[in-house]
Structures are given as structure tokens and as C-alpha cells.
Design a protein around this motif. Sequence first.
Motif, PDB file in Angstrom:
ATOM      1  N   GLY A 108      -5.544   5.045  26.157  1.00 14.95           N
ATOM      2  CA  GLY A 108      -6.320   6.270  26.338  1.00 14.95           C
ATOM      3  C   GLY A 108      -5.717   7.437  25.573  1.00 14.95           C
ATOM      4  O   GLY A 108      -5.887   8.589  25.959  1.00 14.95           O
ATOM      5  N   ASP A 109      -5.028   7.141  24.474  1.00 16.91           N
ATOM      6  CA  ASP A 109      -4.351   8.169  23.681  1.00 16.91           C
ATOM      7  C   ASP A 109      -5.206   8.624  22.507  1.00 16.91           C
ATOM      8  O   ASP A 109      -6.148   7.943  22.098  1.00 16.91           O
ATOM      9  CB  ASP A 109      -3.028   7.627  23.125  1.00 16.91           C
ATOM     10  N   PHE A 110      -4.823   9.774  21.948  1.00 22.24           N
ATOM     11  CA  PHE A 110      -5.475  10.312  20.771  1.00 22.24           C
ATOM     12  C   PHE A 110      -4.493  10.485  19.608  1.00 22.24           C
ATOM     13  O   PHE A 110      -4.907  10.849  18.514  1.00 22.24           O
ATOM     14  CB  PHE A 110      -6.120  11.671  21.097  1.00 22.24           C
ATOM     15  N   ARG A 111      -3.216  10.261  19.875  1.00 21.07           N
ATOM     16  CA  ARG A 111      -2.181  10.395  18.856  1.00 21.07           C
ATOM     17  C   ARG A 111      -1.318   9.145  18.859  1.00 21.07           C
ATOM     18  O   ARG A 111      -1.040   8.561  19.912  1.00 21.07           O
ATOM     19  CB  ARG A 111      -1.271  11.609  19.119  1.00 21.07           C
ATOM     20  N   LEU A 112      -0.870   8.762  17.656  1.00 23.66           N
ATOM     21  CA  LEU A 112       0.002   7.600  17.521  1.00 23.66           C
ATOM     22  C   LEU A 112       1.011   7.878  16.417  1.00 23.66           C
ATOM     23  O   LEU A 112       0.633   8.181  15.274  1.00 23.66           O
ATOM     24  CB  LEU A 112      -0.826   6.353  17.202  1.00 23.66           C
ATOM     25  N   VAL A 113       2.283   7.805  16.764  1.00 27.98           N
ATOM     26  CA  VAL A 113       3.363   8.049  15.815  1.00 27.98           C
ATOM     27  C   VAL A 113       3.487   6.852  14.879  1.00 27.98           C
ATOM     28  O   VAL A 113       3.456   5.703  15.319  1.00 27.98           O
ATOM     29  CB  VAL A 113       4.695   8.292  16.567  1.00 27.98           C
ATOM     30  N   VAL A 114       3.630   7.143  13.592  1.00 29.10           N
ATOM     31  CA  VAL A 114       3.774   6.097  12.578  1.00 29.10           C
ATOM     32  C   VAL A 114       5.200   6.164  12.034  1.00 29.10           C
ATOM     33  O   VAL A 114       5.618   7.195  11.516  1.00 29.10           O
ATOM     34  CB  VAL A 114       2.748   6.281  11.438  1.00 29.10           C
ATOM     35  N   LEU A 115       5.931   5.050  12.207  1.00 31.82           N
ATOM     36  CA  LEU A 115       7.314   4.973  11.747  1.00 31.82           C
ATOM     37  C   LEU A 115       7.435   3.941  10.640  1.00 31.82           C
ATOM     38  O   LEU A 115       6.846   2.855  10.724  1.00 31.82           O
ATOM     39  CB  LEU A 115       8.256   4.591  12.893  1.00 31.82           C
ATOM     40  N   ASP A 116       8.231   4.265   9.643  1.00 31.09           N
ATOM     41  CA  ASP A 116       8.499   3.352   8.541  1.00 31.09           C
ATOM     42  C   ASP A 116       9.912   2.820   8.720  1.00 31.09           C
ATOM     43  O   ASP A 116      10.876   3.594   8.714  1.00 31.09           O
ATOM     44  CB  ASP A 116       8.365   4.092   7.216  1.00 31.09           C
ATOM     45  N   GLY A 117      10.054   1.530   8.941  1.00 37.13           N
ATOM     46  CA  GLY A 117      11.361   0.930   9.160  1.00 37.13           C
ATOM     47  C   GLY A 117      11.562   0.586  10.624  1.00 37.13           C
ATOM     48  O   GLY A 117      10.683   0.777  11.454  1.00 37.13           O
ATOM     49  N   GLU A 118      12.755   0.097  10.914  1.00 36.60           N
ATOM     50  CA  GLU A 118      13.077  -0.375  12.262  1.00 36.60           C
ATOM     51  C   GLU A 118      14.291   0.358  12.835  1.00 36.60           C
ATOM     52  O   GLU A 118      15.184   0.770  12.101  1.00 36.60           O
ATOM     53  CB  GLU A 118      13.399  -1.872  12.223  1.00 36.60           C
ATOM     54  N   GLY A 119      14.320   0.484  14.143  1.00 33.59           N
ATOM     55  CA  GLY A 119      15.491   1.003  14.857  1.00 33.59           C
ATOM     56  C   GLY A 119      15.943   2.366  14.383  1.00 33.59           C
ATOM     57  O   GLY A 119      15.131   3.248  14.089  1.00 33.59           O
ATOM     58  N   ASP A 120      17.263   2.523  14.273  1.00 31.66           N
ATOM     59  CA  ASP A 120      17.841   3.808  13.879  1.00 31.66           C
ATOM     60  C   ASP A 120      17.518   4.196  12.439  1.00 31.66           C
ATOM     61  O   ASP A 120      17.674   5.351  12.054  1.00 31.66           O
ATOM     62  CB  ASP A 120      19.364   3.794  14.072  1.00 31.66           C
ATOM     63  N   ASP A 121      17.100   3.215  11.631  1.00 25.96           N
ATOM     64  CA  ASP A 121      16.771   3.500  10.236  1.00 25.96           C
ATOM     65  C   ASP A 121      15.317   3.925  10.049  1.00 25.96           C
ATOM     66  O   ASP A 121      14.905   4.256   8.946  1.00 25.96           O
ATOM     67  CB  ASP A 121      17.041   2.271   9.363  1.00 25.96           C
ATOM     68  N   ALA A 122      14.528   3.898  11.116  1.00 24.84           N
ATOM     69  CA  ALA A 122      13.108   4.243  11.012  1.00 24.84           C
ATOM     70  C   ALA A 122      12.930   5.723  10.702  1.00 24.84           C
ATOM     71  O   ALA A 122      13.610   6.572  11.261  1.00 24.84           O
ATOM     72  CB  ALA A 122      12.383   3.880  12.306  1.00 24.84           C
TER      73      ALA A 122
END
Length: 146
Positions: A108-122
Amino acid sequence: MPEPDLVHTNIARDDAAGRLVRDVMVHRPKTLPADATVADLRRQFENPRVQAALLAQDGRFAGAISPSELPADAPDDGAARDYARVDVPTLAPDATMAEALALLDARGDFRLVVLDGEGDDATLAGLLCLDRRGTTFCTFTPAPTP
């Protein structure tokens, strides 16, 4: 070389469904520094269109918070990071919009964070911003050159 001016545009939900997240996301979402204060959050939330504040440090995602998650009694000089969440759902830029839509709809969200990479390096790659009606995604495209 300077970055081009950007113009606010929209992509209809149906048109977005067959694309990748990178094709629909806001590539340079507005962020606050990780050491921002609650007063900084409140200033950002004065704009009724702001549904989430993103905290970032050196390009790394440091948390997100919506206006409803900020307690009314939080002190202005308090750390915004104390109220922000890092355990928000995220997707990679190469994920399909079908995946993104399923996640947004399920939560039921309207925002979604987009991360490039994994873990602490994202790194924070962008933000998917669905309008309040759930019909279009807000995005920005380079302004036409004269």
C-alpha cells in the motif's frame, strides 16, 4: 559539463508496467544529509507533495521517514536519523516494474527506494514515486534544448 535542467513529467502506471525500474525512477531524488535535524525534516514536510524524506551520506542510503512517522513531540534539534528507518523495502535499478508494482501494491505504498549494489556498498540510485491516486509515476526528464 553541467547536468541538464530537468522537467517534471509523468509515466502512466500501465505504460510503466513493462519497463525497468531505472526507466521510471527519479534519478536524483531530493535528499537530506545523514546528520540532518528534525527541524530539517519538518521544513521538507511543509511541502504537502513530500511523502518521504530520504537521508543519504556520500551517496549511501542512510534512512527514510514519512511525515506520519515523525512524532509531533520530536525536538527540532534532534537527529532526523533517530526517526528514520533503514529497513524499508528496496529494489535495484534493473528490477522490473512488474516487481516494483507488486511490492508497492502489497504494501500500500507510493514510494520505493532504489539501491544500486548490496549491503554497505549499496548506493542510493533513485526513488519510485507513485502519485496518491496510484495512476502515474512522477519522474524528471532533461529539458528540451533551445
